[in-house]
Design a protein around this motif. Structure first.
Motif, PDB file in Angstrom:
ATOM      1  N   LEU A 132       0.820  -1.206   0.000  1.00 16.76           N
ATOM      2  CA  LEU A 132       0.000   0.000   0.000  1.00 16.76           C
ATOM      3  C   LEU A 132       0.856   1.258   0.000  1.00 16.76           C
ATOM      4  O   LEU A 132       0.559   2.247   0.664  1.00 16.76           O
ATOM      5  N   GLU A 133       1.940   1.235  -0.775  1.00 14.31           N
ATOM      6  CA  GLU A 133       2.819   2.399  -0.792  1.00 14.31           C
ATOM      7  C   GLU A 133       2.360   3.479  -1.777  1.00 14.31           C
ATOM      8  O   GLU A 133       2.813   4.613  -1.707  1.00 14.31           O
ATOM      9  N   GLY A 134       1.468   3.119  -2.712  1.00 17.04           N
ATOM     10  CA  GLY A 134       0.997   4.100  -3.670  1.00 17.04           C
ATOM     11  C   GLY A 134      -0.403   3.788  -4.149  1.00 17.04           C
ATOM     12  O   GLY A 134      -0.906   2.676  -3.967  1.00 17.04           O
ATOM     13  N   GLY A 135      -1.066   4.797  -4.733  1.00 16.41           N
ATOM     14  CA  GLY A 135      -2.398   4.587  -5.269  1.00 16.41           C
ATOM     15  C   GLY A 135      -3.491   4.999  -4.308  1.00 16.41           C
ATOM     16  O   GLY A 135      -3.245   5.421  -3.168  1.00 16.41           O
ATOM     17  N   LEU A 136      -4.737   4.876  -4.777  1.00 18.34           N
ATOM     18  CA  LEU A 136      -5.894   5.302  -3.995  1.00 18.34           C
ATOM     19  C   LEU A 136      -6.017   4.519  -2.694  1.00 18.34           C
ATOM     20  O   LEU A 136      -6.289   5.106  -1.635  1.00 18.34           O
TER      21      LEU A 136
END
Length: 373
Positions: A132-136
């Motif tokens: 979960l390091e990037g994105g929505l």
């Protein structure tokens, strides 16, 4: 005294549940609460036949398999327990249990295993390991953790006294909540891990195969020392990674029952431990067998191992640092009886005595304050 004991959730019989077991032996009249209770029948003995009063989380879809997915609802759920009828509330908390609502005439003591790890200093590690390091989804997770920190800070004000499971956790409590905590080390079943003085020529590592345990680091280090034997016990999502790094001198046994684990702990020349733990039960269990420990020199292990007497430390989670520690270990000699005696400092009986004394002292002080008020 009317007592409520509030735990986060019951899904396995592990370290926190062992603490609950001993607290119930000190306070057998306590009623037990938890967000959810999914313990199988054979694992419920430590509750001494007590029913567990659960929150609405218990009945949500697929909660048994995915209860952690309901983290956004857990602060609300824990606040719904009506504890007005109790004099003493003990929260057993590594997540949200300390957030129960109590009144001014109730004493609330929190046995804190850690402030919520993934919301505070381990947030970035949690996001990375969860992809979960990037994105929505990453930003939604970060927003949730932000609000969880606000809630966690606020609810610390409702705790009258914190108990930490190590000095390491006491420092985290001070950092996060700005509160002092008394340290009571968790109970370890040292009687189940008996002394064995005839050590054999192999090292042992045993753990769940999850990233922070760094089992891959241990295996990689031994792959560079082909003259030394390593036995690895445990299974989990990191097993393929660990297996890929194992050389012919490394034996991977996978998951093993307790008797096999204890047998290897008794016979090993040393137990190797690479995790940064809040306390760390396994190094104490190894020492109870008279087996010294080679451990990463951070976290609770620094409080349970005496350098040069019951083990040695490596200062970086790197292959080079671990190899250096193993080389240092092999230059020293260790007395299995001395190692065993160090482990006895963490017995279940010692925990019950310290916990009972703290509860009695805090209760007397609290009642005195009510009387003077």
């Amino acid at each position: 005294m009317r007592v409520a004991l509030v735990h986060d959730w019951f899904t396995v019989y592990a370290g926190a549940e062992r603490v609950v077991e001993q607290m119930l032996r000190v306070l057998p009249q306590a009623d037990v609460y938890a967000l959810a209770d999914f313990l199988e029948g054979g694992a419920r003995g430590f509750l001494q036949g007590k029913p567990v009063r659960v929150s609405f989380i218990q009945g949500l879809p697929k909660a048994r398999q995915h209860y952690r997915a309901y983290l956004p609802l857990m602060p609300l759920a824990i606040e719904q327990f009506d504890l007005r009828g109790y004099d003493l509330v003990i929260s057993s908390s590594h997540a949200v249990a300390k957030g129960v609502i109590t009144g001014p005439d109730q004493l609330h003591l929190c046995m804190c295993y850690s402030p919520i790890r993934y919301a505070w200093d381990l947030q970035h590690q949690y996001l990375r390991e969860s992809g979960l390091e990037g994105g929505l989804k990453s930003w939604l997770a970060r927003l949730l953790l932000h609000y969880l920190r606000l809630w966690d800070s606020r609810t610390a004000n409702g705790v009258d006294g914190f108990i930490a499971i190590s000095r390491y956790i006491a420092r985290r409590i001070l950092k996060v909540y700005r509160r002092e905590a008394e340290v009571i080390y968790p109970p370890v079943d040292v009687e189940a891990f008996t002394l064995w003085q005839d050590k054999e020529d192999f090292y042992l590592a045993a753990s769940r195969m999850v990233p922070y345990k760094r089992m891959d680091l241990i295996v990689e280090a031994f792959a560079q020392m082909p003259d030394k034997k390593l036995v690895v016990i445990g299974d989990g999502p990191e097993m393929p990674k660990v297996r890929a790094k194992a050389g012919p001198n490394v034996t991977l046994l996978g998951y093993q029952p307790f008797e096999v684990l204890r047998d290897h702990m008794r016979r090993a020349k040393a137990f190797v431990f690479a995790a940064e733990e809040d306390f760390g039960i396994a190094p104490v269990e190894a020492q109870a067998c008279g087996t010294p420990v080679i451990a990463f020199g951070r976290g609770g292990a620094t409080e349970t191992i005496v350098a040069g007497e019951t083990g040695v430390f490596f200062q970086e989670q790197s292959v080079e640092s671990l190899i250096t520690a193993i080389e240092e270990f092999e230059k020293l000699s260790f007395d299995p009886l001395r190692v065993r005696r160090n482990a006895e400092r963490f017995s279940a009986e010692r925990f019950r005595q310290e916990f009972a004394a703290l509860v009695e002292r805090e209760w007397d002080k609290f009642r005195a304050g009510l009387s003077s008020g």
